[in-house]
Design a protein around this motif. Sequence first.
Motif, PDB file in Angstrom:
ATOM      1  N   GLY A 105       0.780  -1.229   0.000  1.00 46.44           N
ATOM      2  CA  GLY A 105       0.000   0.000   0.000  1.00 46.44           C
ATOM      3  C   GLY A 105       0.808   1.274   0.000  1.00 46.44           C
ATOM      4  N   GLY A 106       2.137   1.178  -0.066  1.00 46.50           N
ATOM      5  CA  GLY A 106       2.961   2.382  -0.042  1.00 46.50           C
ATOM      6  C   GLY A 106       4.392   2.082   0.359  1.00 46.50           C
ATOM      7  N   THR A 107       4.939   2.894   1.247  1.00 47.43           N
ATOM      8  CA  THR A 107       6.316   2.680   1.709  1.00 47.43           C
ATOM      9  C   THR A 107       6.358   2.674   3.236  1.00 47.43           C
ATOM     10  OG1 THR A 107       6.813   5.049   1.732  1.00 47.43           O
ATOM     11  CG2 THR A 107       7.331   3.856  -0.297  1.00 47.43           C
ATOM     12  N   THR A 108       7.370   2.031   3.760  1.00 52.59           N
ATOM     13  CA  THR A 108       7.627   2.080   5.193  1.00 52.59           C
ATOM     14  C   THR A 108       9.099   2.433   5.380  1.00 52.59           C
ATOM     15  OG1 THR A 108       7.405   0.936   7.311  1.00 52.59           O
ATOM     16  CG2 THR A 108       8.114  -0.393   5.456  1.00 52.59           C
ATOM     17  N   THR A 109       9.367   3.267   6.349  1.00 50.67           N
ATOM     18  CA  THR A 109      10.731   3.685   6.644  1.00 50.67           C
ATOM     19  C   THR A 109      11.031   3.322   8.092  1.00 50.67           C
ATOM     20  OG1 THR A 109      10.537   5.507   5.080  1.00 50.67           O
ATOM     21  CG2 THR A 109      12.329   5.638   6.677  1.00 50.67           C
ATOM     22  N   GLN A 110      11.955   2.393   8.267  1.00 53.94           N
ATOM     23  CA  GLN A 110      12.351   1.979   9.607  1.00 53.94           C
ATOM     24  C   GLN A 110      13.372   2.979  10.141  1.00 53.94           C
ATOM     25  OE1 GLN A 110      13.040  -2.257  10.662  1.00 53.94           O
ATOM     26  NE2 GLN A 110      15.169  -1.588  10.809  1.00 53.94           N
ATOM     27  N   LEU A 111      13.006   3.664  11.225  1.00 52.35           N
ATOM     28  CA  LEU A 111      13.906   4.628  11.843  1.00 52.35           C
ATOM     29  C   LEU A 111      14.853   3.942  12.817  1.00 52.35           C
ATOM     30  CD1 LEU A 111      11.369   7.492  12.727  1.00 52.35           C
ATOM     31  CD2 LEU A 111      12.401   6.943  10.530  1.00 52.35           C
ATOM     32  N   TYR A 112      14.332   2.919  13.525  1.00 48.30           N
ATOM     33  CA  TYR A 112      15.129   2.262  14.556  1.00 48.30           C
ATOM     34  C   TYR A 112      14.510   0.910  14.875  1.00 48.30           C
ATOM     35  CZ  TYR A 112      18.056   2.005  18.756  1.00 48.30           C
ATOM     36  OH  TYR A 112      18.995   1.655  19.691  1.00 48.30           O
ATOM     37  N   ILE A 113      15.370  -0.062  15.125  1.00 47.24           N
ATOM     38  CA  ILE A 113      14.914  -1.376  15.575  1.00 47.24           C
ATOM     39  C   ILE A 113      15.855  -1.836  16.675  1.00 47.24           C
ATOM     40  CG2 ILE A 113      16.229  -2.734  13.882  1.00 47.24           C
ATOM     41  CD1 ILE A 113      13.588  -4.463  13.600  1.00 47.24           C
ATOM     42  N   TYR A 114      15.288  -2.526  17.672  1.00 46.96           N
ATOM     43  CA  TYR A 114      16.099  -3.020  18.791  1.00 46.96           C
ATOM     44  C   TYR A 114      15.732  -4.469  19.049  1.00 46.96           C
ATOM     45  CZ  TYR A 114      18.165  -3.468  23.395  1.00 46.96           C
ATOM     46  OH  TYR A 114      18.912  -3.891  24.458  1.00 46.96           O
ATOM     47  N   PRO A 115      16.737  -5.326  19.204  1.00 51.57           N
ATOM     48  CA  PRO A 115      18.166  -5.032  19.085  1.00 51.57           C
ATOM     49  C   PRO A 115      18.533  -4.682  17.641  1.00 51.57           C
ATOM     50  CG  PRO A 115      17.805  -7.386  19.465  1.00 51.57           C
ATOM     51  CD  PRO A 115      16.473  -6.723  19.546  1.00 51.57           C
ATOM     52  N   LYS A 116      19.703  -4.081  17.490  1.00 53.02           N
ATOM     53  CA  LYS A 116      20.100  -3.534  16.190  1.00 53.02           C
ATOM     54  C   LYS A 116      20.237  -4.597  15.102  1.00 53.02           C
ATOM     55  CE  LYS A 116      21.912   0.830  17.593  1.00 53.02           C
ATOM     56  NZ  LYS A 116      22.801   1.902  17.301  1.00 53.02           N
ATOM     57  N   ASP A 117      20.480  -5.864  15.480  1.00 51.24           N
ATOM     58  CA  ASP A 117      20.595  -6.927  14.480  1.00 51.24           C
ATOM     59  C   ASP A 117      19.256  -7.633  14.236  1.00 51.24           C
ATOM     60  OD1 ASP A 117      20.417  -8.233  16.905  1.00 51.24           O
ATOM     61  OD2 ASP A 117      22.049  -9.633  16.499  1.00 51.24           O
ATOM     62  N   ALA A 118      18.178  -7.100  14.809  1.00 48.39           N
ATOM     63  CA  ALA A 118      16.855  -7.691  14.615  1.00 48.39           C
ATOM     64  C   ALA A 118      16.374  -7.444  13.186  1.00 48.39           C
ATOM     65  CB  ALA A 118      15.870  -7.095  15.617  1.00 48.39           C
ATOM     66  N   ASP A 119      15.381  -8.249  12.778  1.00 45.48           N
ATOM     67  CA  ASP A 119      14.821  -8.157  11.441  1.00 45.48           C
ATOM     68  C   ASP A 119      13.300  -8.115  11.571  1.00 45.48           C
ATOM     69  OD1 ASP A 119      13.750  -8.740   8.875  1.00 45.48           O
ATOM     70  OD2 ASP A 119      15.496  -9.944   8.342  1.00 45.48           O
ATOM     71  N   TYR A 120      12.698  -7.049  11.071  1.00 47.33           N
ATOM     72  CA  TYR A 120      11.240  -6.902  11.158  1.00 47.33           C
ATOM     73  C   TYR A 120      10.526  -8.108  10.535  1.00 47.33           C
ATOM     74  CZ  TYR A 120       6.505  -5.420  10.091  1.00 47.33           C
ATOM     75  OH  TYR A 120       5.135  -5.376   9.969  1.00 47.33           O
ATOM     76  N   GLN A 121      10.990  -8.568   9.377  1.00 46.08           N
ATOM     77  CA  GLN A 121      10.344  -9.690   8.696  1.00 46.08           C
ATOM     78  C   GLN A 121      10.353 -10.960   9.547  1.00 46.08           C
ATOM     79  OE1 GLN A 121       8.609  -9.225   5.981  1.00 46.08           O
ATOM     80  NE2 GLN A 121       9.305  -7.109   5.834  1.00 46.08           N
ATOM     81  N   LYS A 122      11.394 -11.142  10.353  1.00 46.64           N
ATOM     82  CA  LYS A 122      11.496 -12.321  11.222  1.00 46.64           C
ATOM     83  C   LYS A 122      10.764 -12.108  12.541  1.00 46.64           C
ATOM     84  CE  LYS A 122      15.931 -13.789   9.365  1.00 46.64           C
ATOM     85  NZ  LYS A 122      17.370 -13.965   9.656  1.00 46.64           N
ATOM     86  N   ARG A 123      10.321 -10.861  12.791  1.00 49.11           N
ATOM     87  CA  ARG A 123       9.608 -10.495  14.030  1.00 49.11           C
ATOM     88  C   ARG A 123      10.433 -10.800  15.280  1.00 49.11           C
ATOM     89  NH1 ARG A 123       6.951  -8.890  10.015  1.00 49.11           N
ATOM     90  NH2 ARG A 123       4.747  -9.321   9.717  1.00 49.11           N
ATOM     91  N   ASN A 124      11.766 -10.672  15.158  1.00 55.76           N
ATOM     92  CA  ASN A 124      12.642 -10.972  16.298  1.00 55.76           C
ATOM     93  C   ASN A 124      13.139  -9.696  16.990  1.00 55.76           C
ATOM     94  OD1 ASN A 124      14.401 -10.070  14.346  1.00 55.76           O
ATOM     95  ND2 ASN A 124      15.822 -11.790  14.503  1.00 55.76           N
ATOM     96  N   PHE A 125      12.320  -8.655  16.975  1.00 58.27           N
ATOM     97  CA  PHE A 125      12.678  -7.386  17.600  1.00 58.27           C
ATOM     98  C   PHE A 125      11.970  -7.228  18.941  1.00 58.27           C
ATOM     99  CE2 PHE A 125       8.986  -6.674  14.906  1.00 58.27           C
ATOM    100  CZ  PHE A 125       8.130  -5.940  15.713  1.00 58.27           C
ATOM    101  N   LYS A 126      12.488  -6.350  19.774  1.00 58.49           N
ATOM    102  CA  LYS A 126      11.815  -5.951  21.017  1.00 58.49           C
ATOM    103  C   LYS A 126      10.948  -4.724  20.759  1.00 58.49           C
ATOM    104  CE  LYS A 126      13.506  -8.809  24.085  1.00 58.49           C
ATOM    105  NZ  LYS A 126      12.670  -9.666  24.901  1.00 58.49           N
ATOM    106  N   PHE A 127      11.526  -3.746  20.009  1.00 57.91           N
ATOM    107  CA  PHE A 127      10.721  -2.616  19.581  1.00 57.91           C
ATOM    108  C   PHE A 127      11.225  -2.079  18.258  1.00 57.91           C
ATOM    109  CE2 PHE A 127      13.981  -0.379  22.028  1.00 57.91           C
ATOM    110  CZ  PHE A 127      14.202   0.798  21.321  1.00 57.91           C
ATOM    111  N   ARG A 128      10.309  -1.427  17.550  1.00 57.01           N
ATOM    112  CA  ARG A 128      10.617  -0.873  16.227  1.00 57.01           C
ATOM    113  C   ARG A 128       9.894   0.460  16.084  1.00 57.01           C
ATOM    114  NH1 ARG A 128       8.110  -1.463  10.739  1.00 57.01           N
ATOM    115  NH2 ARG A 128       9.800  -1.390   9.218  1.00 57.01           N
ATOM    116  N   ILE A 129      10.610   1.457  15.570  1.00 58.86           N
ATOM    117  CA  ILE A 129      10.044   2.774  15.302  1.00 58.86           C
ATOM    118  C   ILE A 129      10.087   2.979  13.794  1.00 58.86           C
ATOM    119  CG2 ILE A 129      10.268   5.263  15.704  1.00 58.86           C
ATOM    120  CD1 ILE A 129      11.882   4.487  18.284  1.00 58.86           C
ATOM    121  N   SER A 130       8.951   3.360  13.211  1.00 62.29           N
ATOM    122  CA  SER A 130       8.907   3.511  11.759  1.00 62.29           C
ATOM    123  C   SER A 130       7.918   4.598  11.346  1.00 62.29           C
ATOM    124  CB  SER A 130       8.513   2.183  11.097  1.00 62.29           C
ATOM    125  OG  SER A 130       7.207   1.805  11.494  1.00 62.29           O
TER     126      SER A 130
END
Length: 182
Positions: free
Chosen positions: A17-42
């Motif tokens: 539906g458009g674009t997404t811009t990831q500003l920050y993800i924690y931990p830094k080696d996390a991957d949104y697609q794998k859903r292995n993050f603690k938090f994500r700002i986008s």
Amino acid sequence: MIEIIKSDNFKKSEWSGGTTTQLYIYPKDADYQKRNFKFRISIATTELTESNFTKLQGIKRVISILEGKMDLSHKDKYDITLAPYEIDRFSGDWDTVSKGKVKDFNLMLKDCDGDFLYKKINSTENIILGEKELIFFIYCISGKIEISGDLLLENELAVGKGKNIKVSGKDSKIFYGHITEL
């Protein structure tokens, strides 16, 4: 210590539906697609007049509008209309439909807690986040602000640790938030 993340370092990608811009993800080696993050700002831009939110099991969401107006319908829960800087907090596993072409600011939380708020800055102020030290973030929507001696410009993100943050600016707008229980 405060880390200033410039817009050149944001990670942009396309979605249906458009674009997404990831500003920050924690931990830094996390991957949104794998859903292995603690938090994500986008930040997401929606080009469709109607779209279904991706179901995110076990993830809390906080969303606000930067540009446009969005009608959110959380099936069997509630409906809400968000104008710029208004905020909605909901569960990522809800069936959610949005209407409206918008640019929005998102915080996703998994196995932790957090929140963010909107604020206009026109002087020097202390932002008190809580009684214990935690991870904080400040996104500069417009203008520029100084955070403990560091300059944060429009469309930049600051991330650090603390509980009482001194900020100053004139005619500036920010989202500021915190993450706890990591």
